[in-house]
Design a protein around this motif. Structure first.
Motif, PDB file in Angstrom:
ATOM      1  N   VAL A   6      38.377  23.901 -11.804  1.00  0.00           N
ATOM      2  CA  VAL A   6      38.530  24.991 -10.841  1.00  0.00           C
ATOM      3  C   VAL A   6      37.711  24.650  -9.599  1.00  0.00           C
ATOM      4  N   SER A   7      38.304  24.864  -8.441  1.00  0.00           N
ATOM      5  CA  SER A   7      37.653  24.546  -7.174  1.00  0.00           C
ATOM      6  C   SER A   7      36.380  25.367  -6.948  1.00  0.00           C
ATOM      7  N   ARG A   8      35.408  24.732  -6.292  1.00  0.00           N
ATOM      8  CA  ARG A   8      34.162  25.397  -5.886  1.00  0.00           C
ATOM      9  C   ARG A   8      34.448  26.679  -5.114  1.00  0.00           C
ATOM     10  N   HIS A   9      35.528  26.684  -4.311  1.00  0.00           N
ATOM     11  CA  HIS A   9      35.853  27.878  -3.523  1.00  0.00           C
ATOM     12  C   HIS A   9      35.946  29.113  -4.413  1.00  0.00           C
ATOM     13  N   PHE A  10      36.628  28.993  -5.560  1.00  0.00           N
ATOM     14  CA  PHE A  10      36.844  30.155  -6.411  1.00  0.00           C
ATOM     15  C   PHE A  10      35.556  30.584  -7.111  1.00  0.00           C
ATOM     16  N   VAL A  11      34.638  29.640  -7.313  1.00  0.00           N
ATOM     17  CA  VAL A  11      33.320  29.988  -7.852  1.00  0.00           C
ATOM     18  C   VAL A  11      32.568  30.846  -6.835  1.00  0.00           C
ATOM     19  N   GLN A  12      32.541  30.393  -5.588  1.00  0.00           N
ATOM     20  CA  GLN A  12      31.832  31.138  -4.541  1.00  0.00           C
ATOM     21  C   GLN A  12      32.490  32.482  -4.263  1.00  0.00           C
ATOM     22  N   ALA A  13      33.834  32.495  -4.281  1.00  0.00           N
ATOM     23  CA  ALA A  13      34.558  33.743  -4.037  1.00  0.00           C
ATOM     24  C   ALA A  13      34.260  34.765  -5.125  1.00  0.00           C
ATOM     25  N   ALA A  14      34.228  34.305  -6.386  1.00  0.00           N
ATOM     26  CA  ALA A  14      33.953  35.214  -7.505  1.00  0.00           C
ATOM     27  C   ALA A  14      32.549  35.805  -7.410  1.00  0.00           C
ATOM     28  N   LEU A  15      31.620  35.039  -6.819  1.00  0.00           N
ATOM     29  CA  LEU A  15      30.223  35.485  -6.720  1.00  0.00           C
ATOM     30  C   LEU A  15      29.934  36.265  -5.440  1.00  0.00           C
ATOM     31  N   PHE A  23      22.494  40.595  -6.239  1.00  0.00           N
ATOM     32  CA  PHE A  23      22.273  40.057  -7.592  1.00  0.00           C
ATOM     33  C   PHE A  23      21.822  38.593  -7.507  1.00  0.00           C
ATOM     34  N   ASP A  24      21.176  38.126  -8.551  1.00  0.00           N
ATOM     35  CA  ASP A  24      20.702  36.738  -8.625  1.00  0.00           C
ATOM     36  C   ASP A  24      21.874  35.848  -9.047  1.00  0.00           C
ATOM     37  N   THR A  25      22.616  35.349  -8.069  1.00  0.00           N
ATOM     38  CA  THR A  25      23.815  34.566  -8.381  1.00  0.00           C
ATOM     39  C   THR A  25      23.470  33.193  -8.956  1.00  0.00           C
ATOM     40  N   GLN A  26      22.297  32.672  -8.610  1.00  0.00           N
ATOM     41  CA  GLN A  26      21.902  31.382  -9.194  1.00  0.00           C
ATOM     42  C   GLN A  26      21.680  31.521 -10.695  1.00  0.00           C
ATOM     43  N   ALA A  27      21.100  32.636 -11.112  1.00  0.00           N
ATOM     44  CA  ALA A  27      20.904  32.891 -12.548  1.00  0.00           C
ATOM     45  C   ALA A  27      22.258  33.047 -13.238  1.00  0.00           C
ATOM     46  N   MET A  28      23.209  33.690 -12.555  1.00  0.00           N
ATOM     47  CA  MET A  28      24.553  33.839 -13.120  1.00  0.00           C
ATOM     48  C   MET A  28      25.195  32.472 -13.331  1.00  0.00           C
ATOM     49  N   LEU A  29      25.068  31.600 -12.347  1.00  0.00           N
ATOM     50  CA  LEU A  29      25.628  30.250 -12.458  1.00  0.00           C
ATOM     51  C   LEU A  29      25.005  29.504 -13.630  1.00  0.00           C
ATOM     52  N   TYR A  51      34.097  28.242 -15.764  1.00  0.00           N
ATOM     53  CA  TYR A  51      34.560  29.300 -14.865  1.00  0.00           C
ATOM     54  C   TYR A  51      34.840  30.582 -15.643  1.00  0.00           C
ATOM     55  N   SER A  52      35.462  30.437 -16.799  1.00  0.00           N
ATOM     56  CA  SER A  52      35.741  31.597 -17.648  1.00  0.00           C
ATOM     57  C   SER A  52      34.437  32.285 -18.049  1.00  0.00           C
ATOM     58  N   ARG A  53      33.447  31.469 -18.409  1.00  0.00           N
ATOM     59  CA  ARG A  53      32.139  32.023 -18.779  1.00  0.00           C
ATOM     60  C   ARG A  53      31.499  32.726 -17.581  1.00  0.00           C
ATOM     61  N   LEU A  54      31.621  32.150 -16.392  1.00  0.00           N
ATOM     62  CA  LEU A  54      31.044  32.762 -15.191  1.00  0.00           C
ATOM     63  C   LEU A  54      31.649  34.140 -14.939  1.00  0.00           C
ATOM     64  N   MET A  55      32.968  34.256 -15.075  1.00  0.00           N
ATOM     65  CA  MET A  55      33.613  35.551 -14.858  1.00  0.00           C
ATOM     66  C   MET A  55      33.062  36.590 -15.841  1.00  0.00           C
ATOM     67  N   GLN A  56      32.890  36.182 -17.087  1.00  0.00           N
ATOM     68  CA  GLN A  56      32.346  37.121 -18.086  1.00  0.00           C
ATOM     69  C   GLN A  56      30.911  37.529 -17.748  1.00  0.00           C
ATOM     70  N   MET A  62      27.131  42.855 -13.616  1.00  0.00           N
ATOM     71  CA  MET A  62      27.421  43.848 -12.577  1.00  0.00           C
ATOM     72  C   MET A  62      27.996  45.146 -13.154  1.00  0.00           C
ATOM     73  N   GLU A  63      28.449  45.087 -14.408  1.00  0.00           N
ATOM     74  CA  GLU A  63      29.150  46.225 -15.017  1.00  0.00           C
ATOM     75  C   GLU A  63      30.295  46.682 -14.121  1.00  0.00           C
ATOM     76  N   ASP A  64      31.044  45.687 -13.628  1.00  0.00           N
ATOM     77  CA  ASP A  64      32.120  45.973 -12.674  1.00  0.00           C
ATOM     78  C   ASP A  64      33.192  44.900 -12.799  1.00  0.00           C
ATOM     79  N   GLU A  65      34.363  45.274 -13.312  1.00  0.00           N
ATOM     80  CA  GLU A  65      35.455  44.311 -13.464  1.00  0.00           C
ATOM     81  C   GLU A  65      36.072  43.924 -12.117  1.00  0.00           C
ATOM     82  N   PHE A  66      35.696  44.629 -11.048  1.00  0.00           N
ATOM     83  CA  PHE A  66      36.154  44.258  -9.701  1.00  0.00           C
ATOM     84  C   PHE A  66      35.108  43.444  -8.953  1.00  0.00           C
ATOM     85  N   MET A  67      34.001  43.104  -9.636  1.00  0.00           N
ATOM     86  CA  MET A  67      33.009  42.128  -9.148  1.00  0.00           C
ATOM     87  C   MET A  67      32.361  42.512  -7.821  1.00  0.00           C
ATOM     88  N   GLY A  68      32.292  43.806  -7.540  1.00  0.00           N
ATOM     89  CA  GLY A  68      31.685  44.244  -6.284  1.00  0.00           C
ATOM     90  C   GLY A  68      32.569  44.027  -5.082  1.00  0.00           C
TER      91      GLY A  68
END
Length: 338
Positions: A6-15, A23-29, A51-56, A62-68
């Motif tokens: 999965v492209s880096r773009h989608f990682v950054q977009a998801a975060l 939120f601490d996105t580095q800890a999430m990664l 990537y699947s793990r990151l989404m979870q 965030m307790e938000d399925e729309f990811m903020g």
């Protein structure tokens, strides 16, 4: 074994929503097994498992399925509740109608609306209220999740005629070819998917026990791991396999194994926005990224494993794929400064 990447773009977009909300996105990664240093490489990619793990992780933290990114919070369990409501539907048309009805109970709405137009069906994004989605990730996720959920429920991929997006062509637009496998258009009046309406009568073949299993990793897996087993691209990937150290099957052999002519197969691949050469190249790229994550493997050995007789040729190809050398990529993956 080797995963799709999965492209880096989608990682950054998801975060992006988590980052905006502090939120601490580095800890999430790191929790997802992704080195934050790796994302300093413009053309970096992560495995679909990461990537699947990151989404979870994002949804849980965030307790938000729309990811903020949405106009409101998507409370945990929203998607699972929708799935429980549609599993009893007789066919795909009923699935999309019921999913739409459920989603419209919330205000502002985030849904896909089913419309029929001649021989085609349209799934149109319905997004109310003010979103915080500069990378358009929320509406792209909506398209992908509803489309792949429908395909999973009927046990076959819904073959798309076209995908349209109500925003300008983004820099990463090439990635969309491998997500939707159909002609793409941007600056469109609406964000939508079009397919042959005959798919609407396809029966739902999944049951409640399958749905419970499915929900253990969804919708994360729907975003990261498409079921391509019934696409021509997926069938060819399976026939090529993962052993690039031996001679690969030629196109004529592949066509014969798929009970079609080379001319027809080329046309099918063109409809899926790809080619035999590109399928082989992307398999090599994903396999190389997988092997670089195994520090015990020397880079020259990896070059041989992905089908290059000369390490220098592998270095050039890998730099074309990712913008950096295999060594620099491995350092980034280890979390070392790149």
């Amino acid at each position: 074994m080797a995963d799709l990447t999965v492209s880096r773009h989608f990682v950054q977009a998801a975060l992006s929503g988590a980052e905006r909300r502090g939120f601490d996105t580095q800890a999430m990664l790191r929790e997802a097994g992704i080195s934050p240093e790796l994302l300093r490489i413009d053309m970096a990619r992560v495995s679909s498992a990461q990537y699947s793990r990151l989404m979870q992780v994002i949804w849980t933290v965030m307790e938000d399925e729309f990811m903020g990114l949405g106009p409101r919070q998507g409370k945990p369990g929203t998607f699972a509740t929708m799935c429980a409501l549609v599993i009893g539907c007789p066919n795909l048309e009923a699935v999309y109608e019921r999913a739409h009805q459920f989603s419209m109970l919330f205000d502002p709405a985030l849904a896909m609306r089913l419309e029929e137009e001649g021989d085609e069906a349209r799934l149109v994004a319905v997004i109310g209220g003010e979103t915080h989605d500069p990378m358009h990730f929320l509406q792209e996720s909506l398209l992908v999740i509803w489309y792949r959920l429908g395909s999973w429920l009927i046990g076959q991929p819904v073959e798309l005629n076209s995908a349209a997006f109500a925003y300008p062509t983004p820099p990463h637009a090439d990635e969309y070819r491998h997500i939707f496998h159909c002609p793409l258009s941007f600056d469109a009046p609406e964000t939508e998917l079009r397919f042959d309406r005959r798919f609407l009568s396809a029966p739902v073949i999944r049951d409640l026990s399958e749905m419970h299993q499915f929900l253990k990793t969804s919708p994360a897996d729907l975003l990261s791991r498409p079921d391509e087993s019934n696409t021509w691209t997926g069938k060819i990937r399976a026939l090529i396999g993962r052993d690039f150290s031996r001679a690969l099957p030629d196109f004529e052999w592949i066509a014969a194994e798929l009970y079609t002519s080379p001319q027809t197969l080329r046309r099918r691949l063109k409809q899926e926005n790809t080619s035999f050469q590109e399928i082989k190249d992307l398999l090599r790229r994903d396999l190389a990224i997988y092997y670089l994550g195994r520090p015990e493997l020397p880079i020259n050995d990896i070059a041989h494993r992905v089908g290059f007789t000369e390490p220098s040729t592998f270095h050039r190809a890998f730099k074309k794929w990712t913008g950096v050398t295999p060594g620099a990529y491995r350092e980034g993956d280890r979390g070392e400064t790149v």
